[in-house]
Design a protein around this motif. Structure first.
Motif, PDB file in Angstrom:
ATOM      1  N   ALA A 156      -3.684  -8.702  -6.674  1.00  0.00           N
ATOM      2  CA  ALA A 156      -3.101  -7.496  -6.075  1.00  0.00           C
ATOM      3  C   ALA A 156      -4.183  -6.501  -5.675  1.00  0.00           C
ATOM      4  O   ALA A 156      -4.160  -5.937  -4.575  1.00  0.00           O
ATOM      5  CB  ALA A 156      -2.113  -6.857  -7.047  1.00  0.00           C
ATOM      6  N   PHE A 157      -5.144  -6.301  -6.564  1.00  0.00           N
ATOM      7  CA  PHE A 157      -6.198  -5.322  -6.313  1.00  0.00           C
ATOM      8  C   PHE A 157      -7.089  -5.769  -5.149  1.00  0.00           C
ATOM      9  O   PHE A 157      -7.304  -5.026  -4.181  1.00  0.00           O
ATOM     10  CB  PHE A 157      -7.026  -5.136  -7.586  1.00  0.00           C
ATOM     11  N   GLY A 158      -7.590  -6.999  -5.226  1.00  0.00           N
ATOM     12  CA  GLY A 158      -8.479  -7.487  -4.182  1.00  0.00           C
ATOM     13  C   GLY A 158      -7.791  -7.663  -2.841  1.00  0.00           C
ATOM     14  O   GLY A 158      -8.359  -7.371  -1.792  1.00  0.00           O
ATOM     15  N   GLY A 159      -6.550  -8.120  -2.867  1.00  0.00           N
ATOM     16  CA  GLY A 159      -5.845  -8.375  -1.621  1.00  0.00           C
ATOM     17  C   GLY A 159      -5.407  -7.125  -0.881  1.00  0.00           C
ATOM     18  O   GLY A 159      -5.292  -7.138   0.344  1.00  0.00           O
ATOM     19  N   LEU A 160      -5.164  -6.037  -1.607  1.00  0.00           N
ATOM     20  CA  LEU A 160      -4.600  -4.830  -0.986  1.00  0.00           C
ATOM     21  C   LEU A 160      -5.604  -3.706  -0.808  1.00  0.00           C
ATOM     22  O   LEU A 160      -5.226  -2.617  -0.357  1.00  0.00           O
ATOM     23  CB  LEU A 160      -3.417  -4.331  -1.825  1.00  0.00           C
ATOM     24  N   LEU A 161      -6.879  -3.918  -1.123  1.00  0.00           N
ATOM     25  CA  LEU A 161      -7.855  -2.826  -1.051  1.00  0.00           C
ATOM     26  C   LEU A 161      -8.003  -2.244   0.355  1.00  0.00           C
ATOM     27  O   LEU A 161      -8.006  -1.022   0.531  1.00  0.00           O
ATOM     28  CB  LEU A 161      -9.215  -3.306  -1.568  1.00  0.00           C
ATOM     29  N   LEU A 162      -8.133  -3.103   1.362  1.00  0.00           N
ATOM     30  CA  LEU A 162      -8.288  -2.586   2.726  1.00  0.00           C
ATOM     31  C   LEU A 162      -7.033  -1.851   3.176  1.00  0.00           C
ATOM     32  O   LEU A 162      -7.115  -0.811   3.838  1.00  0.00           O
ATOM     33  CB  LEU A 162      -8.615  -3.731   3.689  1.00  0.00           C
ATOM     34  N   PHE A 163      -5.873  -2.370   2.805  1.00  0.00           N
ATOM     35  CA  PHE A 163      -4.621  -1.679   3.102  1.00  0.00           C
ATOM     36  C   PHE A 163      -4.592  -0.321   2.408  1.00  0.00           C
ATOM     37  O   PHE A 163      -4.224   0.696   3.009  1.00  0.00           O
ATOM     38  CB  PHE A 163      -3.447  -2.546   2.654  1.00  0.00           C
ATOM     39  N   GLY A 164      -5.010  -0.282   1.142  1.00  0.00           N
ATOM     40  CA  GLY A 164      -5.049   0.977   0.407  1.00  0.00           C
ATOM     41  C   GLY A 164      -5.995   1.982   1.036  1.00  0.00           C
ATOM     42  O   GLY A 164      -5.695   3.184   1.117  1.00  0.00           O
ATOM     43  N   GLY A 165      -7.152   1.508   1.503  1.00  0.00           N
ATOM     44  CA  GLY A 165      -8.088   2.410   2.162  1.00  0.00           C
ATOM     45  C   GLY A 165      -7.525   2.974   3.449  1.00  0.00           C
ATOM     46  O   GLY A 165      -7.720   4.158   3.771  1.00  0.00           O
ATOM     47  N   PHE A 207      -1.564  -0.238  -7.354  1.00  0.00           N
ATOM     48  CA  PHE A 207      -1.916   1.180  -7.344  1.00  0.00           C
ATOM     49  C   PHE A 207      -3.424   1.391  -7.474  1.00  0.00           C
ATOM     50  O   PHE A 207      -3.962   2.377  -6.964  1.00  0.00           O
ATOM     51  CB  PHE A 207      -1.157   1.914  -8.447  1.00  0.00           C
ATOM     52  N   GLY A 208      -4.117   0.452  -8.127  1.00  0.00           N
ATOM     53  CA  GLY A 208      -5.574   0.516  -8.172  1.00  0.00           C
ATOM     54  C   GLY A 208      -6.177   0.359  -6.789  1.00  0.00           C
ATOM     55  O   GLY A 208      -7.182   0.996  -6.454  1.00  0.00           O
ATOM     56  N   ALA A 209      -5.552  -0.488  -5.957  1.00  0.00           N
ATOM     57  CA  ALA A 209      -6.032  -0.699  -4.601  1.00  0.00           C
ATOM     58  C   ALA A 209      -5.846   0.537  -3.729  1.00  0.00           C
ATOM     59  O   ALA A 209      -6.539   0.705  -2.719  1.00  0.00           O
ATOM     60  CB  ALA A 209      -5.301  -1.883  -3.968  1.00  0.00           C
ATOM     61  N   LEU A 210      -4.930   1.410  -4.087  1.00  0.00           N
ATOM     62  CA  LEU A 210      -4.763   2.689  -3.398  1.00  0.00           C
ATOM     63  C   LEU A 210      -5.713   3.740  -3.968  1.00  0.00           C
ATOM     64  O   LEU A 210      -6.319   4.527  -3.237  1.00  0.00           O
ATOM     65  CB  LEU A 210      -3.310   3.162  -3.537  1.00  0.00           C
ATOM     66  N   LEU A 211      -5.882   3.725  -5.286  1.00  0.00           N
ATOM     67  CA  LEU A 211      -6.658   4.746  -5.977  1.00  0.00           C
ATOM     68  C   LEU A 211      -8.163   4.609  -5.735  1.00  0.00           C
ATOM     69  O   LEU A 211      -8.850   5.604  -5.459  1.00  0.00           O
ATOM     70  CB  LEU A 211      -6.362   4.658  -7.477  1.00  0.00           C
ATOM     71  N   ALA A 212      -8.692   3.403  -5.837  1.00  0.00           N
ATOM     72  CA  ALA A 212     -10.151   3.218  -5.795  1.00  0.00           C
ATOM     73  C   ALA A 212     -10.774   3.670  -4.469  1.00  0.00           C
ATOM     74  O   ALA A 212     -11.742   4.445  -4.471  1.00  0.00           O
ATOM     75  CB  ALA A 212     -10.504   1.760  -6.103  1.00  0.00           C
TER      76      ALA A 212
END
Length: 508
Positions: A65-74, A119-124
């Protein structure tokens, strides 16, 4: 007096240093979570009756979840505003942590871990991009990123310590509950003191095809390395996942070249300096995760350290990272080009790794392990600090979130690769050694000694690979990164664009 058309000077946010406290606290929480659960996993497995086959999903669900959604979160942070994304990410992470701590069965725990990753992928990326847009003066930026780099580098080792303490003296559930006070304090502080520039948001429509392609591609890549660790590199599933990842990510690049408002503008990664940072940092994380993984097993199984003592054994590395980041990297970043900090930093870390290749059945902690850890910490701290800063320096404000997400993506993918690749290398080396020395196992005591020697041989072999990977990271940093020191002319074409977008207006 003659009239001038000079633009007003950009006024820094007077509360930026207070904001750094809460941004750093949030980053610490995210980084801690990468290792704190590892220590607690055996206890959680026993308590909830998690099968050996499902055990890996406690780690994998978060990583996917974290690795896959990081660019989306950014990209969401660029669209919503970084402060809003930061607070939403913290709130969601706290709720997911509470769910994990209260888990009554395997499904509930795995769902909580996946939500933490979302939520980590949005927060980081929101945290790092806030830092990038709030600290623009070179010397202040150096100090701020020095602190952030120390947290990013040392947080994983601190997680081992805290995980050991909470598991041994309280309960595994507290490795989840401990995130709640972190998140509450950071969110409250963010609401009160964090402000961000009023312009610089990317309000273009969301690139839905790009989101779907990069998310599924990164999930396939991370999951492929996870399956390689358990099923082997030649299994059909592993090969299929890597092929799928290559196809999806290639399609993503093609889409990003064509669409009007791409999820990841290729100018972000094609900049020579940022591309060099993403690549060398990802390689360095592969080596560092290898050290965490194998040294933890070595200390606990071979040297018979308790979980708490194992965590304490990593403290000198944390101290080295803090020293390297704040006293070496931050002090020199405004005086020398980044590559003259990153390349030597990775080389110093590789020397520490070289020392640790010499571990044996009865190695001395003060004589062998301690100097290796100190050199590893000093080197990584010195290199991490300019890497974090350069990865977002000169980027257009509207791209700050996605550029920050790329830093986290390189680290996350690097961690997944490091865990799978080096664990496979260690297991293979151990099996080969045991096969060659099976004749020596004539008694139960001899068999146990042979087993331990084979294990140490596998660990040492994997650490040799980590040493080589760090040397490669140093070489790539030196060759690819050609930026001057901050404040001496920028980092490329994006620098002028970034300056053109600077305004003194701040919003709550």
């Amino acid at each position: 007096m003659p009239q001038t058309d000079a633009p007003p000077a950009v006024q820094p946010d007077p509360r930026r240093w207070k904001a750094l406290i809460f941004i750093g606290l949030a980053q610490l929480m995210v980084v801690l979570d990468a290792t704190i659960v590892n220590i607690a996993l055996p206890s959680a497995q026993k308590d909830l009756g998690i099968t050996d086959g499902n055990r890996q999903w406690v780690i994998t669900a978060y990583a996917l979840a974290f690795g896959g959604l990081l660019l989306f979160g950014g990209r969401v942070a660029d669209l919503w505003g970084r402060k809003r994304a930061f607070v939403v990410g913290l709130t969601g992470f706290a709720l997911a942590s509470a769910l994990g701590g209260a888990a009554a069965n395997t499904t509930m725990l795995l769902g909580a871990r996946a939500l933490q990753g979302v939520f980590g992928a949005l927060l980081a990326p929101a945290a790092l991009s806030l830092l990038a847009v709030m600290f623009t003066e070179a010397k202040e930026r150096a100090k701020a990123f020095g602190i952030y780099g120390a947290i990013a580098g040392g947080g994983g080792a601190i997680g081992l310590i805290l995980g050991g303490l909470l598991t041994e003296y309280m309960n595994w559930r507290w490795t989840f509950f401990v995130n709640i006070p972190f998140a509450v304090i950071a969110a409250a502080g963010a609401v009160m003191v964090i402000r961000e520039p009023a312009v610089g948001r990317n309000r273009n429509r969301l690139d839905v095809p790009g989101v779907l392609l990069v998310t599924t591609g990164l999930v396939a890549l991370v999951y492929g390395f996870t399956r390689a660790e358990s099923d082997g590199w030649s299994s059909g599933l592993t090969i299929g996942l890597f092929v799928a990842a290559a196809v999806l990510l290639s399609a993503f690049v093609l889409v990003e070249r064509k669409v009007k408002a791409p999820l990841l503008p290729l100018r972000v990664v094609l900049d020579r300096n940022r591309g060099g940072v993403y690549l060398s940092l990802g390689l360095a994380v592969i080596g560092m995760f290898g050290l965490f993984l194998f040294l933890t097993y070595y200390l606990q199984i071979v040297l018979d350290y308790s979980p708490v003592l194992t965590g304490v054994a990593f403290l000198p590395m944390v101290a080295g990272m803090i020293t390297g980041s704040t006293q070496i990297g931050a002090r020199l970043m405004t005086r020398v080009p980044a590559r003259f900090l990153m390349a030597p930093g990775f080389l110093v870390a590789s020397l520490g790794m070289l020392i640790l290749t010499q571990i044996g059945l009865d190695s001395s902690y003060p004589a062998l392990i301690l100097p290796g850890l100190i050199l590893m910490g000093l080197g990584m701290g010195t290199a991490f600090m300019p890497a974090m800063s350069l990865a977002t320096h000169g980027v257009q404000p509207r791209d700050a979130g996605v550029a920050s997400a790329m830093v986290n993506t390189s680290q996350q993918v690097g961690g997944a690769i490091g865990t799978a690749l080096l664990n496979t290398i260690a297991a293979s080396a151990t099996a080969t050694w045991l096969a060659a020395h099976a004749a020596a196992a004539t008694t139960p005591a001899a068999a146990r000694a042979v087993q331990f020697q084979g294990m140490v041989h596998g660990f040492s072999t994997a650490i040799w690979w980590s040493f080589g990977i760090l040397v490669l990271a140093a070489a790539l940093a030196f060759i690819l990164i050609n930026a001057g020191r901050p404040g001496s002319g920028g980092t490329g074409a994006d620098a002028d664009a970034a300056k053109a977008n600077e305004v003194p207006v701040l919003v709550h």
